[in-house]
Design a protein around this motif. Structure first.
Motif, PDB file in Angstrom:
ATOM      1  N   PRO A  58     -10.653 -39.841  90.544  1.00 52.73           N
ATOM      2  CA  PRO A  58     -10.609 -38.463  90.048  1.00 52.73           C
ATOM      3  C   PRO A  58     -11.627 -37.513  90.666  1.00 52.73           C
ATOM      4  O   PRO A  58     -11.395 -36.310  90.723  1.00 52.73           O
ATOM      5  CB  PRO A  58     -10.870 -38.626  88.546  1.00 52.73           C
ATOM      6  CG  PRO A  58     -10.374 -39.984  88.237  1.00 52.73           C
ATOM      7  CD  PRO A  58     -10.717 -40.810  89.427  1.00 52.73           C
ATOM      8  N   LEU A  59     -12.768 -38.020  91.114  1.00 51.97           N
ATOM      9  CA  LEU A  59     -13.773 -37.122  91.682  1.00 51.97           C
ATOM     10  C   LEU A  59     -14.674 -37.883  92.639  1.00 51.97           C
ATOM     11  O   LEU A  59     -14.716 -39.113  92.661  1.00 51.97           O
ATOM     12  CB  LEU A  59     -14.609 -36.458  90.578  1.00 51.97           C
ATOM     13  CG  LEU A  59     -15.270 -37.354  89.522  1.00 51.97           C
ATOM     14  CD1 LEU A  59     -16.611 -37.872  90.002  1.00 51.97           C
ATOM     15  CD2 LEU A  59     -15.460 -36.570  88.223  1.00 51.97           C
ATOM     16  N   ARG A  60     -15.411 -37.116  93.434  1.00 49.27           N
ATOM     17  CA  ARG A  60     -16.381 -37.685  94.371  1.00 49.27           C
ATOM     18  C   ARG A  60     -17.735 -37.745  93.664  1.00 49.27           C
ATOM     19  O   ARG A  60     -18.313 -36.711  93.328  1.00 49.27           O
ATOM     20  CB  ARG A  60     -16.476 -36.819  95.630  1.00 49.27           C
ATOM     21  CG  ARG A  60     -17.527 -37.269  96.646  1.00 49.27           C
ATOM     22  CD  ARG A  60     -17.495 -36.355  97.864  1.00 49.27           C
ATOM     23  NE  ARG A  60     -18.541 -36.683  98.814  1.00 49.27           N
ATOM     24  CZ  ARG A  60     -19.742 -36.114  98.833  1.00 49.27           C
ATOM     25  NH1 ARG A  60     -20.033 -35.156  97.951  1.00 49.27           N
ATOM     26  NH2 ARG A  60     -20.646 -36.458  99.734  1.00 49.27           N
ATOM     27  N   ALA A  61     -18.212 -38.936  93.447  1.00 51.99           N
ATOM     28  CA  ALA A  61     -19.464 -39.081  92.722  1.00 51.99           C
ATOM     29  C   ALA A  61     -20.031 -40.473  92.976  1.00 51.99           C
ATOM     30  O   ALA A  61     -19.285 -41.426  93.199  1.00 51.99           O
ATOM     31  CB  ALA A  61     -19.265 -38.869  91.224  1.00 51.99           C
ATOM     32  N   GLU A  92       1.255 -43.489  94.699  1.00 51.88           N
ATOM     33  CA  GLU A  92       1.510 -42.048  94.705  1.00 51.88           C
ATOM     34  C   GLU A  92       0.970 -41.391  93.442  1.00 51.88           C
ATOM     35  O   GLU A  92       1.092 -41.915  92.331  1.00 51.88           O
ATOM     36  CB  GLU A  92       3.020 -41.806  94.816  1.00 51.88           C
ATOM     37  CG  GLU A  92       3.411 -40.339  94.865  1.00 51.88           C
ATOM     38  CD  GLU A  92       4.916 -40.159  94.988  1.00 51.88           C
ATOM     39  OE1 GLU A  92       5.378 -39.009  95.057  1.00 51.88           O
ATOM     40  OE2 GLU A  92       5.630 -41.184  95.004  1.00 51.88           O
ATOM     41  N   GLY A  93       0.332 -40.249  93.622  1.00 54.51           N
ATOM     42  CA  GLY A  93      -0.227 -39.541  92.481  1.00 54.51           C
ATOM     43  C   GLY A  93      -0.660 -38.148  92.878  1.00 54.51           C
ATOM     44  O   GLY A  93      -0.187 -37.596  93.870  1.00 54.51           O
ATOM     45  N   GLY A  99      -8.000 -39.697  99.799  1.00 49.92           N
ATOM     46  CA  GLY A  99      -7.373 -40.934 100.251  1.00 49.92           C
ATOM     47  C   GLY A  99      -7.903 -41.300 101.628  1.00 49.92           C
ATOM     48  O   GLY A  99      -8.946 -40.800 102.057  1.00 49.92           O
ATOM     49  N   VAL A 100      -7.192 -42.142 102.329  1.00 50.74           N
ATOM     50  CA  VAL A 100      -7.675 -42.557 103.651  1.00 50.74           C
ATOM     51  C   VAL A 100      -7.446 -41.479 104.705  1.00 50.74           C
ATOM     52  O   VAL A 100      -8.167 -41.407 105.695  1.00 50.74           O
ATOM     53  CB  VAL A 100      -7.036 -43.883 104.106  1.00 50.74           C
ATOM     54  CG1 VAL A 100      -7.464 -45.002 103.198  1.00 50.74           C
ATOM     55  CG2 VAL A 100      -5.521 -43.780 104.146  1.00 50.74           C
ATOM     56  N   GLY A 129      -5.703 -40.464  91.648  1.00 48.77           N
ATOM     57  CA  GLY A 129      -6.218 -39.513  90.668  1.00 48.77           C
ATOM     58  C   GLY A 129      -6.646 -40.150  89.365  1.00 48.77           C
ATOM     59  O   GLY A 129      -7.067 -39.446  88.443  1.00 48.77           O
ATOM     60  N   THR A 130      -6.565 -41.492  89.272  1.00 48.49           N
ATOM     61  CA  THR A 130      -7.032 -42.199  88.082  1.00 48.49           C
ATOM     62  C   THR A 130      -8.235 -43.075  88.453  1.00 48.49           C
ATOM     63  O   THR A 130      -8.606 -43.171  89.617  1.00 48.49           O
ATOM     64  CB  THR A 130      -5.927 -43.075  87.477  1.00 48.49           C
ATOM     65  OG1 THR A 130      -5.572 -44.110  88.413  1.00 48.49           O
ATOM     66  CG2 THR A 130      -4.679 -42.240  87.169  1.00 48.49           C
ATOM     67  N   TRP A 131      -8.823 -43.736  87.453  1.00 46.58           N
ATOM     68  CA  TRP A 131     -10.093 -44.430  87.650  1.00 46.58           C
ATOM     69  C   TRP A 131      -9.945 -45.882  88.077  1.00 46.58           C
ATOM     70  O   TRP A 131     -10.892 -46.649  87.989  1.00 46.58           O
ATOM     71  CB  TRP A 131     -10.944 -44.346  86.393  1.00 46.58           C
ATOM     72  CG  TRP A 131     -11.710 -43.059  86.325  1.00 46.58           C
ATOM     73  CD1 TRP A 131     -11.519 -42.029  85.455  1.00 46.58           C
ATOM     74  CD2 TRP A 131     -12.797 -42.667  87.172  1.00 46.58           C
ATOM     75  NE1 TRP A 131     -12.409 -41.014  85.712  1.00 46.58           N
ATOM     76  CE2 TRP A 131     -13.207 -41.381  86.754  1.00 46.58           C
ATOM     77  CE3 TRP A 131     -13.458 -43.261  88.247  1.00 46.58           C
ATOM     78  CZ2 TRP A 131     -14.239 -40.680  87.379  1.00 46.58           C
ATOM     79  CZ3 TRP A 131     -14.482 -42.580  88.870  1.00 46.58           C
ATOM     80  CH2 TRP A 131     -14.868 -41.310  88.431  1.00 46.58           C
TER      81      TRP A 131
END
Length: 529
Positions: free
Chosen positions: A382-385, A330-331, A258-259, A508-510
């Motif tokens: 969901p991920l760093r990419a 929130e997640g 997040g930030v 955590g979602t796309w």
């Protein structure tokens, strides 16, 4: 058209390597241009960027035999600190963040070239002392007076720094004679077209355009550099790199965090300013540019500039049609709870700053007519990419693509920028057996496996470029202002909409469903990373 999700399962099960041969290349083979002895002055020398990126990058260049024969690094910051304290802080940064392990003997030799002085950026006496200190160190180390100034400071400090460097005589405008003076400007170069022009005017009063290096670390990444090679060193791609064969292009920069502690900066920036204006538009330029007739820096940058000139403006009703912005709620990220953006410390509870943005844009020239470029980036995904995916047009619905209920997977060339640099090409292959059955498979290339060593970090390559005077990987003034002109129109459209609450997506979602609709309305879908 089938979703990319339907074919993701074949990525690991059916992979063909491009080559099993490992190619060993020594770092010294890369140094084709001699690096002149220089003095590097880092404004913001006590900050995180120096500790986490710049000094580890210089240390790795030293290990690889790419640093100049003699040099001095002088950090300038607000916090009082001795040279010894400065070196100890930087040593800790190298231990934690260098791609190569710290070697005591090498570090000790390197540390002898690191120095520090305290000063305020808006105090004219700082530059008088800086000039005296730089000249003293240059005499001690017998340096010729070449100087590089790295502005790792907020843009609000650019004016007093440039004026101080000029009035004190620490830096002079290029006169075509040695020694040289160069300045490195960190992003963001402004927050809209007007502020970018103001920054460019300030730096341009003191430095010639040839002396100004506007740094974007994405342009130093290995895969980004390889994009020109893939396009222009392989005859199989250039003939089909156009609207006749390419269906669309997706450029994704996904961030898992997040930030966090950057909320004050992010509130002023947002995803469009933070990522799209610089990183993503530069990637788009490399994908879409015409072949330059040489690798001369200005020739390459002219080719990229032409892409920016051809971007269709997104204005009026098109802002709502071709852009999506949203905030995370929130997640959970990596198994840890994450608060919603408006509940992050330092964020206005009624904020309309976007943490996610998706854009559909067009390059209106002969090569790309009608081909959409889909850009998306966001926090708390969901991920760093990061990747560039070039999807080719479907084959005719005959032979192996005759079943309209289950159409054949399209060919896709994917350039992975992070976390694992490389590229892959998805093709369709016959499954061994008695039936005429096909499956998509990937030919996969990974830098680390083929070349036998980790790729240099982006800042290593870019700092070396500045030392040798190669500006091809840096943004020119006209490109900065052209990209801001395009982005500012979107920002103004958002502002005029008066939207008080943005679409949301769970951490955590796309991303939001609105982004899915943006591409699904065209019969396409976002790739699964």
């Amino acid at each position: 058209m089938p979703s990319a999700d339907n074919h993701a399962l074949y990525r690991n099960e059916h992979t063909m390597a491009l080559s099993n041969d490992r190619i060993e290349i020594s770092p010294a083979q890369e140094a084709s241009v001699p690096v002149e002895p220089t003095t590097l002055v880092i404004f913001g020398g006590s900050g995180d960027l120096a500790k986490r990126r710049l000094i580890p990058a210089l240390y790795n260049l030293l290990l690889d035999g790419l640093m100049p024969s003699n040099y001095v690094v002088l950090g300038l910051g607000r916090r009082p600190m001795s040279d010894e304290e400065f070196r100890a802080t930087l040593r800790d940064g190298v231990v934690k963040h260098s791609r190569q392990a710290l070697i005591d003997e090498t570090w000790n030799a390197f540390a002898n070239h690191l120095f520090y002085m305290a000063g305020e950026n808006d105090d004219p006496t700082t530059y008088v002392r800086l000039k005296a200190r730089a000249e003293e160190l240059e005499r001690t180390f017998q340096l010729p007076g070449n100087r590089i100034f790295y502005l790792s400071i907020p843009p609000s400090s650019f004016t007093p720094v440039c004026e101080g460097l000029s009035s004190s005589g620490v830096a002079i405008k290029d006169n075509g004679h040695a020694p040289y003076a160069r300045i490195i400007v960190e992003k963001p170069v402004g927050r809209d077209l007007t502020s970018a022009q103001a920054i460019n005017t300030v730096t341009g009063r003191v430095f010639d355009e040839s002396q100004i290096f506007r740094i974007d670390h994405y342009l130093g990444k290995e895969t980004v550099q390889n994009l020109m090679v893939v396009r222009f060193a392989n005859s199989i791609f250039e003939p089909i790199w156009n609207h006749k064969y390419i269906d669309h292009v997706q450029i994704t920069v996904s961030e898992a965090e997040g930030v966090g502690s950057r909320s004050s900066y992010y509130e002023e920036a947002g995803a469009l300013r933070d990522m799209v204006q610089n990183h993503m538009l530069q990637l788009l330029c490399l994908v879409a540019m015409e072949p330059p007739y040489s690798l001369d820096p200005d020739v390459v940058r002219n080719a990229k500039m032409e892409v920016l000139r051809c971007l269709r403006p997104i204005i009026g009703k098109d802002v709502e049609k071709f852009t999506v912005r949203a905030q995370y709620t929130e997640g959970t990220a990596h198994g840890e709870p994450m608060p919603g953006y408006r509940r992050e410390k330092g964020v206005d509870p009624t904020s309309t700053t976007e943490t996610y943005v998706a854009v559909k844009c067009f390059v209106e020239n002969w090569r790309w007519s009608g081909v959409p470029f889909y850009l998306r980036t966001g926090k708390a995904l969901p991920l760093r990419a990061s990747e560039i995916a070039v999807q080719f047009k479907d084959i005719p619905q005959i032979l192996f693509n005759a079943n309209g209920q289950s159409p054949q997977a399209p060919n896709v060339l994917t350039l992975r920028i992070q976390p694992e640099e490389g590229l892959s090409l998805r093709i369709v292959s016959r499954v061994p057996g008695t039936r005429a059955q096909t499956h998509p498979v990937e030919m996969n290339f990974k830098y680390g496996e083929v070349f036998g060593r980790p790729s240099p970090e982006a800042y290593e390559r870019l700092l070396l470029d500045v030392m040798v005077g190669d500006a091809s990987r840096f943004m020119r003034r006209d490109a900065v202002e052209a990209s801001w002109a395009w982005i500012t129109q979107i920002l103004e459209g958002w502002q005029q909409s008066g939207q008080r609450w943005l679409p949301e997506y769970q951490a955590g979602t796309w991303g939001p469903v609105e982004a899915d609709r943006l591409i699904q309305n065209d019969g396409r879908s976002w790739r699964t990373l």
